[in-house]
Scaffold this active site. Structure first.
Site, short mmCIF file in Angstrom:
data_model
loop_
_atom_site.label_atom_id
_atom_site.label_comp_id
_atom_site.label_asym_id
_atom_site.label_seq_id
_atom_site.Cartn_x
_atom_site.Cartn_y
_atom_site.Cartn_z
CB THR A 136 -0.92 -0.02 1.24
OG1 THR A 136 -1.69 -1.22 1.19
CG2 THR A 136 -1.83 1.18 1.27
CB CYS A 279 -34.31 17.55 3.31
SG CYS A 279 -36.02 17.68 2.82
N1 LIG Z 1 -1.62 -7.13 6.25
C1 LIG Z 1 -2.69 -6.84 5.54
O1 LIG Z 1 -3.83 -7.22 5.83
C2 LIG Z 1 -2.55 -6.03 4.28
C3 LIG Z 1 -3.60 -6.01 3.35
C4 LIG Z 1 -3.42 -5.30 2.17
C5 LIG Z 1 -2.25 -4.61 1.93
N2 LIG Z 1 -1.26 -4.62 2.86
C6 LIG Z 1 -0.01 -3.90 2.55
O2 LIG Z 1 0.93 -4.85 2.05
C7 LIG Z 1 2.25 -4.46 2.46
C8 LIG Z 1 2.92 -5.59 3.22
O3 LIG Z 1 2.17 -5.83 4.40
P1 LIG Z 1 2.46 -7.10 5.30
O4 LIG Z 1 1.39 -7.10 6.35
O5 LIG Z 1 2.62 -8.31 4.44
O6 LIG Z 1 3.88 -6.69 5.94
P2 LIG Z 1 4.87 -7.62 6.79
O7 LIG Z 1 5.62 -6.73 7.69
O8 LIG Z 1 4.11 -8.78 7.36
O9 LIG Z 1 5.87 -8.21 5.69
C9 LIG Z 1 6.84 -7.45 5.03
C10 LIG Z 1 8.00 -8.37 4.68
O10 LIG Z 1 8.93 -7.65 3.88
C11 LIG Z 1 10.23 -8.12 4.23
N3 LIG Z 1 11.25 -7.18 3.73
C12 LIG Z 1 11.60 -5.97 4.23
N4 LIG Z 1 12.59 -5.45 3.47
C13 LIG Z 1 12.86 -6.33 2.49
C14 LIG Z 1 13.77 -6.35 1.42
N5 LIG Z 1 14.63 -5.36 1.20
N6 LIG Z 1 13.76 -7.42 0.60
C15 LIG Z 1 12.90 -8.43 0.79
N7 LIG Z 1 12.01 -8.47 1.81
C16 LIG Z 1 12.00 -7.43 2.65
C17 LIG Z 1 10.17 -8.24 5.74
O11 LIG Z 1 11.20 -9.05 6.25
C18 LIG Z 1 8.78 -8.87 5.91
O12 LIG Z 1 8.86 -10.29 5.87
C19 LIG Z 1 2.09 -3.18 3.27
O13 LIG Z 1 2.24 -2.08 2.42
C20 LIG Z 1 0.67 -3.25 3.75
O14 LIG Z 1 0.14 -1.98 4.04
C21 LIG Z 1 -1.38 -5.33 4.02
#
Ligand SMILES: NC(=O)c1ccc[n+]([C@@H]2O[C@H](COP(=O)([O-])OP(=O)(O)OC[C@H]3O[C@@H](n4cnc5c(N)ncnc54)[C@H](O)[C@@H]3O)[C@@H](O)[C@H]2O)c1
Length: 470
Positions: A136, A279
């Site tokens: 996001t 209204c």
């Molecule tokens: N969790 C939800 O329900 C949800 C739903 C829709 C969208 N999102 C969006 O999706 C994105 C990810 O969310 P999430 O909940 O999966 O996050 P998370 O923190 O669970 O996972 C992120 C992962 O990225 C890894 N990471 C960080 N730097 C990295 C790099 N340089 N190379 C490779 N991996 C790396 C981390 O180690 C971690 O495993 C966010 O932007 C979030 O807002 C989340």
């Protein structure tokens, strides 16, 4: 298709397992060694219904693996999803450091990747790779990621690689189900090749596939989530008032949700002018006051009127910003097809412009000043006592004698007549034309000049609003 996924957290793990279920070969990449190990053992990195089975199945079929080696993952795949975290900074800004770090790594790896020329790859021509932002992120991030990749790789966006925005709509707790049953599949892309690749990736998912402008796609997740939060808070405020009045709030909201014409519907959602009429303003005030009388705080319900006033001030500022004194108002009543002037928002705008010395001409085919009666007449006479001096029943006269023409409702004849006056400035408060084809200067209240790709609101700052008084 061969796909790499950067970030094996919540969304990345679910995405990897679900894409493998759809038949793709997926390589996960993460900086966390433990997550990489888990995926290589066929285990999920998170707990979620159905994910363990999907990971085990993908592993057994040889469709899912993970690595910490970025180059290996990029070179073995056609598409890379970026799904790393985007946390908030202490001040509340979005921290995009992880996204930009991954973009740089992908760019460096791409510098050494050869164009894909085998028949197995869906990507043809000069295109070597597609990067998809699934995290996001705020509008503008796609462009910035493109710049980082171009700089790190020495390659050209639009020729060697492209970036699509493909926001994720799943909810934790039901994520696997949501992944296969999304409300829609949204892709923001600037190359038709990217659209076809993404149609192919999501072929097994039965949801409307929408390919749109990149910035529209980037904006969607924020609009969705803000609206979801607004729904929750609104329901709670209604509930709090109901409780004080000993009314069953759940019965109220159940009936509220049954109205699919005006309540749960696209109606009233399109950006445009302020609300008015006899209204909405009255009933909004009544509910707010009822809450006050029972000592129930309802900040969201209270803010609705304030936001509405702001939209009127925005209209005044936009008209003033044109720097022209002769203003024609096309439509004075609160909506088309009525002569009801009570709480018409354009009346406040006209009152304000008159106070600032603008020359005003008004056309409204439904408003005959001499025929106004009752509360309708009382309202307008209190606001604009000399209304008859400004109103004419000749639309052409208003168009001819004004420099700025303000369109306030969707009467059909406005569009037709305006095309005869191409040298005016049109300020459109209601998006009279979906496709703006006016030859003169066009300004929309809450949308940009689509032709010139220039937004009206850029010239109207917050400071300007505060200085405007009615
Ligand atoms: N969790 C939800 O329900 C949800 C739903 C829709 C969208 N999102 C969006 O999706 C994105 C990810 O969310 P999430 O909940 O999966 O996050 P998370 O923190 O669970 O996972 C992120 C992962 O990225 C890894 N990471 C960080 N730097 C990295 C790099 N340089 N190379 C490779 N991996 C790396 C981390 O180690 C971690 O495993 C966010 O932007 C979030 O807002 C989340």
């Amino acid at each position: 298709m061969n796909i790499s996924i950067f970030g094996l957290g919540y969304v990345g793990c679910v995405g990897a397992a679900c894409l493998a279920k759809l038949g793709h070969t997926v390589i996960g990449v993460d900086v966390n060694e433990n997550k990489v190990r888990l995926i290589n053992e066929g285990k999920p990195t998170i707990i979620e219904e159905g994910i363990a089975e999907l990971c085990a199945e993908a592993h057994a079929k040889g469709l899912m693996s993970a690595t910490m080696d970025v180059r290996e993952a990029v070179h073995a795949t056609d598409v890379s999803f970026i799904v790393v975290g985007t946390p908030s900074s202490k001040e509340g800004h979005l921290n995009l450091n992880y996204i930009f770090a991954v973009a740089k790594q992908i760019g460096e790896a791409l510098a050494h990747k050869l164009p894909i020329i085998n028949d197995q790859s869906p990507i043809g021509g000069t295109l070597r790779h597609i990067v998809a932002i699934r995290s996001t992120v705020l509008p503008g991030t796609n462009e910035k990621v493109g710049e980082i990749i171009a700089e790190a790789s020495g390659l050209v966006r639009g020729k060697d690689f492209t970036i699509v925005s493909n926001p994720e709509f799943l909810r934790e707790g039901t994520s696997v189900k949501d992944y296969f049953n999304p409300p829609l599949t949204l892709v923001g892309a600037d190359m038709p090749e990217a659209e076809s690749v993404f149609r192919e990736i999501y072929k097994g998912i039965e949801a409307e596939f929408i390919c749109t402008d990149i910035r529209v796609a980037e904006m969607m997740k924020y609009v969705n989530n803000t609206y979801h939060a607004l729904k929750i808070v609104f329901g709670n405020e209604v509930g709090n008032i109901c409780k004080e009045l000993n009314i069953d709030s759940h019965k109220v909201m159940e009936i509220f949700c049954k109205d699919k014409q005006l309540n749960i519907s696209p109606y009233y959602f399109k950006p445009g002018f302020a609300y008015g009429g006899s209204c909405l303003p009255k009933d909004m005030k009544a509910l707010k006051t009822l809450a006050h009388d029972h000592y129930v705080d309802v900040p969201v319900i209270e803010a609705i009127g304030e936001s509405n006033e702001l939209q009127k001030r925005r209209a005044v500022q936009l008209i003033m910003a044109q720097g022209l004194r002769k203003v024609g108002i096309l439509g004075l009543s609160f909506k088309s097809g009525t002569d009801d002037l009570r709480c018409s928002p354009i009346v406040d705008v006209v009152e304000s412009l008159l106070g600032k010395g603008f020359e005003i001409r008004i056309y409204d085919k439904n408003v005959k000043v001499s025929e106004l009666t009752g509360t309708n007449k009382d309202f307008i006479m209190a606001k604009i006592p000399h209304l008859q001096h400004f109103v004419t029943d000749d639309l052409e006269t208003v168009c001819r004698e004004s420099d700025v023409l303000v369109v306030t409702n969707k009467e059909k004849d406005f569009a037709e007549v305006l095309t005869k006056y191409p040298n005016k400035v049109v300020v459109d408060l209601v998006r009279q034309w979906k496709e703006v084809d006016y030859e003169g200067h066009y300004e929309g209240l809450s949308w940009g000049d689509i032709n010139a790709n220039r937004s009206a609101q850029q010239s109207v700052t917050k400071q300007d609003f505060r200085q405007t008084e009615f």
